[in-house]
Write an enzyme that holds these catalytic residues in place. Sequence first.
Site, PDB file in Angstrom:
ATOM      1  N   HIS A 307       0.853  -1.187   0.000  1.00  0.00           N
ATOM      2  CA  HIS A 307       0.000   0.000   0.000  1.00  0.00           C
ATOM      3  C   HIS A 307       0.885   1.232   0.000  1.00  0.00           C
ATOM      4  O   HIS A 307       1.950   1.223   0.634  1.00  0.00           O
ATOM      5  CB  HIS A 307      -0.907   0.007   1.241  1.00  0.00           C
ATOM      6  CG  HIS A 307      -2.066   0.926   1.102  1.00  0.00           C
ATOM      7  ND1 HIS A 307      -1.974   2.268   1.377  1.00  0.00           N
ATOM      8  CD2 HIS A 307      -3.327   0.700   0.679  1.00  0.00           C
ATOM      9  CE1 HIS A 307      -3.150   2.821   1.150  1.00  0.00           C
ATOM     10  NE2 HIS A 307      -3.987   1.899   0.719  1.00  0.00           N
ATOM     11  N   ASP A 364      -8.021  -5.193  -0.007  1.00  0.00           N
ATOM     12  CA  ASP A 364      -8.513  -6.044  -1.096  1.00  0.00           C
ATOM     13  C   ASP A 364      -8.172  -7.509  -0.919  1.00  0.00           C
ATOM     14  O   ASP A 364      -8.696  -8.355  -1.640  1.00  0.00           O
ATOM     15  CB  ASP A 364      -7.912  -5.570  -2.425  1.00  0.00           C
ATOM     16  CG  ASP A 364      -8.506  -4.258  -2.865  1.00  0.00           C
ATOM     17  OD1 ASP A 364      -9.712  -4.090  -2.684  1.00  0.00           O
ATOM     18  OD2 ASP A 364      -7.760  -3.408  -3.368  1.00  0.00           O
TER      19      ASP A 364
HETATM   20  N1  ACO Z   1       4.210  -7.763  -4.681  1.00  0.00           N
HETATM   21  C1  ACO Z   1       5.565  -7.776  -4.805  1.00  0.00           C
HETATM   22  N2  ACO Z   1       6.345  -6.694  -4.628  1.00  0.00           N
HETATM   23  C2  ACO Z   1       5.748  -5.544  -4.317  1.00  0.00           C
HETATM   24  C3  ACO Z   1       4.354  -5.442  -4.154  1.00  0.00           C
HETATM   25  C4  ACO Z   1       3.581  -6.612  -4.356  1.00  0.00           C
HETATM   26  N3  ACO Z   1       2.249  -6.572  -4.224  1.00  0.00           N
HETATM   27  N4  ACO Z   1       4.016  -4.179  -3.839  1.00  0.00           N
HETATM   28  C5  ACO Z   1       5.177  -3.509  -3.793  1.00  0.00           C
HETATM   29  N5  ACO Z   1       6.213  -4.316  -4.078  1.00  0.00           N
HETATM   30  C6  ACO Z   1       7.639  -3.957  -4.066  1.00  0.00           C
HETATM   31  C7  ACO Z   1       8.025  -3.162  -5.302  1.00  0.00           C
HETATM   32  O1  ACO Z   1       8.446  -4.007  -6.350  1.00  0.00           O
HETATM   33  C8  ACO Z   1       9.115  -2.283  -4.771  1.00  0.00           C
HETATM   34  O2  ACO Z   1      10.282  -3.055  -4.640  1.00  0.00           O
HETATM   35  P1  ACO Z   1      11.743  -2.384  -4.873  1.00  0.00           P
HETATM   36  O3  ACO Z   1      11.861  -1.346  -3.800  1.00  0.00           O
HETATM   37  O4  ACO Z   1      12.680  -3.516  -4.733  1.00  0.00           O
HETATM   38  O5  ACO Z   1      11.696  -1.805  -6.257  1.00  0.00           O
HETATM   39  C9  ACO Z   1       8.649  -1.948  -3.350  1.00  0.00           C
HETATM   40  O6  ACO Z   1       7.839  -3.073  -2.966  1.00  0.00           O
HETATM   41  C10 ACO Z   1       7.832  -0.663  -3.236  1.00  0.00           C
HETATM   42  O7  ACO Z   1       6.722  -0.747  -4.126  1.00  0.00           O
HETATM   43  P2  ACO Z   1       6.156   0.444  -4.996  1.00  0.00           P
HETATM   44  O8  ACO Z   1       5.446  -0.115  -6.182  1.00  0.00           O
HETATM   45  O9  ACO Z   1       7.228   1.447  -5.234  1.00  0.00           O
HETATM   46  O10 ACO Z   1       5.119   1.059  -3.974  1.00  0.00           O
HETATM   47  P3  ACO Z   1       3.936   2.030  -4.351  1.00  0.00           P
HETATM   48  O11 ACO Z   1       3.617   2.765  -3.112  1.00  0.00           O
HETATM   49  O12 ACO Z   1       4.261   2.815  -5.578  1.00  0.00           O
HETATM   50  O13 ACO Z   1       2.745   1.036  -4.754  1.00  0.00           O
HETATM   51  C11 ACO Z   1       0.911  -0.435  -4.638  1.00  0.00           C
HETATM   52  C12 ACO Z   1       1.737   0.635  -3.895  1.00  0.00           C
HETATM   53  C13 ACO Z   1       0.512   0.073  -6.018  1.00  0.00           C
HETATM   54  C14 ACO Z   1      -0.355  -0.692  -3.836  1.00  0.00           C
HETATM   55  C15 ACO Z   1       1.757  -1.715  -4.758  1.00  0.00           C
HETATM   56  O14 ACO Z   1       2.108  -2.197  -3.471  1.00  0.00           O
HETATM   57  C16 ACO Z   1       1.043  -2.817  -5.558  1.00  0.00           C
HETATM   58  O15 ACO Z   1       1.139  -2.842  -6.790  1.00  0.00           O
HETATM   59  N6  ACO Z   1       0.308  -3.746  -4.849  1.00  0.00           N
HETATM   60  C17 ACO Z   1      -0.465  -4.753  -5.545  1.00  0.00           C
HETATM   61  C18 ACO Z   1      -1.761  -4.153  -6.065  1.00  0.00           C
HETATM   62  C19 ACO Z   1      -2.767  -3.886  -4.960  1.00  0.00           C
HETATM   63  O16 ACO Z   1      -2.990  -4.702  -4.081  1.00  0.00           O
HETATM   64  N7  ACO Z   1      -3.400  -2.712  -5.055  1.00  0.00           N
HETATM   65  C20 ACO Z   1      -4.445  -2.286  -4.090  1.00  0.00           C
HETATM   66  C21 ACO Z   1      -3.941  -1.161  -3.258  1.00  0.00           C
HETATM   67  S1  ACO Z   1      -5.076  -0.803  -2.005  1.00  0.00           S
HETATM   68  C22 ACO Z   1      -6.313  -0.016  -2.746  1.00  0.00           C
HETATM   69  O17 ACO Z   1      -6.174   0.711  -3.716  1.00  0.00           O
HETATM   70  C23 ACO Z   1      -7.579  -0.220  -2.242  1.00  0.00           C
END
Ligand code: ACO
Length: 428
Positions: A307, A364
């Site tokens: 998140h 979610d």
């Molecule tokens: N699975 C694996 N790795 C992940 C995940 C995941 N679900 N989420 C984040 N990471 C990793 C990234 O690859 C990144 O790694 P790095 O630092 O080695 O490059 C690090 O964790 C940080 O992630 P970001 O994508 O930079 O974080 P951001 O804050 O931009 O994204 C997000 C947040 C979009 C929710 C992300 O965690 C994601 O894609 N999760 C899966 C989709 C999801 O569940 N979305 C619902 C969000 S809640 C809502 O809207 C109701």
Amino acid sequence: MPEPTKISETVSINIDGQSYELPVVTGTYEEKGIDITKLRSQTKYVTLDTGYKNTGATKSSITYIDGENGVLLHRGYPIEQLAEHAEFLEICYLLFIGELPNKEQLDNFKAEIKAHMGLPENVKHILNALPDETHPMGMLSTVLSAMTGFFPDSLDSWTDEKVRWASIYRLLANMPVLAAYIYRRQKKLDYIDPDPSLSYVGNFLNMTFGNQDEKVAEALDTLLILHADHEQNCSASTARFVGSSHVNLFAAIAAANNALWGPLHGGANQKVLEMLQGIQDDGGDVAKYINKAKDKADPFRLMGFGHRVYKNYDPRAKVIKKYVQVVLDQLNIDDPMVEIAKGLENAALEDEYFSSRKLFPNVDFYSGIIYRALGIPVNMFTVMFALGRLPGWMAQWKEMREGKEPIGRPRQIYTGYTKRDYIDIESR
Ligand code: ACO
């Protein structure tokens, strides 16, 4: 009421040898924001912050999140208490008005919603005219955008307070009607019209499935509460941003709804279920998928994990996890997805990749299992999210309007060509 934002200190920045003082605004919980509203006019510089990870787009008194400690408050009330004791419409009132309603206020609020319930027959014709393949979120957006046609006075929702409230009640009253219609359109079943004598969620269940179970309605009501608002997320920011052009409420909400659709936002609940199904079909090897999620060369991400704001367990996910069992027991369902989900969660929580990045289950992760148990098709999950998030969008829109915020219009750092002359097509 808490004190308004304090301007208590300044920070100085040095640009091209000249020092500038920028005010610091301080929120209720001592969050600090550097006020850069005069930065460009004073210095010709702008800030660059793609994804707005460091940018407070507004001051807001609706919702507070402390992502480090897993705290979520609406108007000061912890989400855990609201989920346990309140009903969804009470939360709607709280988000709009700022205080919990007393009995009379809540009754009046409910009466307004009932009075605005019901959609013209042409809404059904619009849904029928859409191709069978239309995604439920596409159906929802289509009708939300068309609403001004059915209620032309809503075009004045920005300027006219009476119309504004009528539009708010109308959306709140009819979002469940629309969601139920969309379900039945997909299944090619006859539409069931709303019954204002039923509870908000009971009415939705009845219009969707032709019956309603009290325990299930209770669980679904809680699910709606857990989705009701989440401060400046992608869709709420969209409601504010689009609304800042003074467009009518229905248009701003249609835009927010489209923002919710994406898999990185509200579309994640659909993706979670598809992911769990995929893991099950592939033999249920949880470790394999944990490794895929960690592999940067693999586009697979653990959906429902991570998140932007929570760097701790999402408090909403904690409450939902409790309700999964309640609903499954009530409906006498034994769902293998639950074991896969729990297995994934446990494996991820123990894994250094996830713990070092502070990736926890979000709202979610478990909500889809409840929707599935209720018999809601996977591609309708995001519509369910929209049903819950609607009051948040409207409260954010209303606050933006009352705050007289200027039209949203970011700057950019241009990286294209410098000026060059047009070349005749024969010479290219
Ligand atoms: N699975 C694996 N790795 C992940 C995940 C995941 N679900 N989420 C984040 N990471 C990793 C990234 O690859 C990144 O790694 P790095 O630092 O080695 O490059 C690090 O964790 C940080 O992630 P970001 O994508 O930079 O974080 P951001 O804050 O931009 O994204 C997000 C947040 C979009 C929710 C992300 O965690 C994601 O894609 N999760 C899966 C989709 C999801 O569940 N979305 C619902 C969000 S809640 C809502 O809207 C109701």
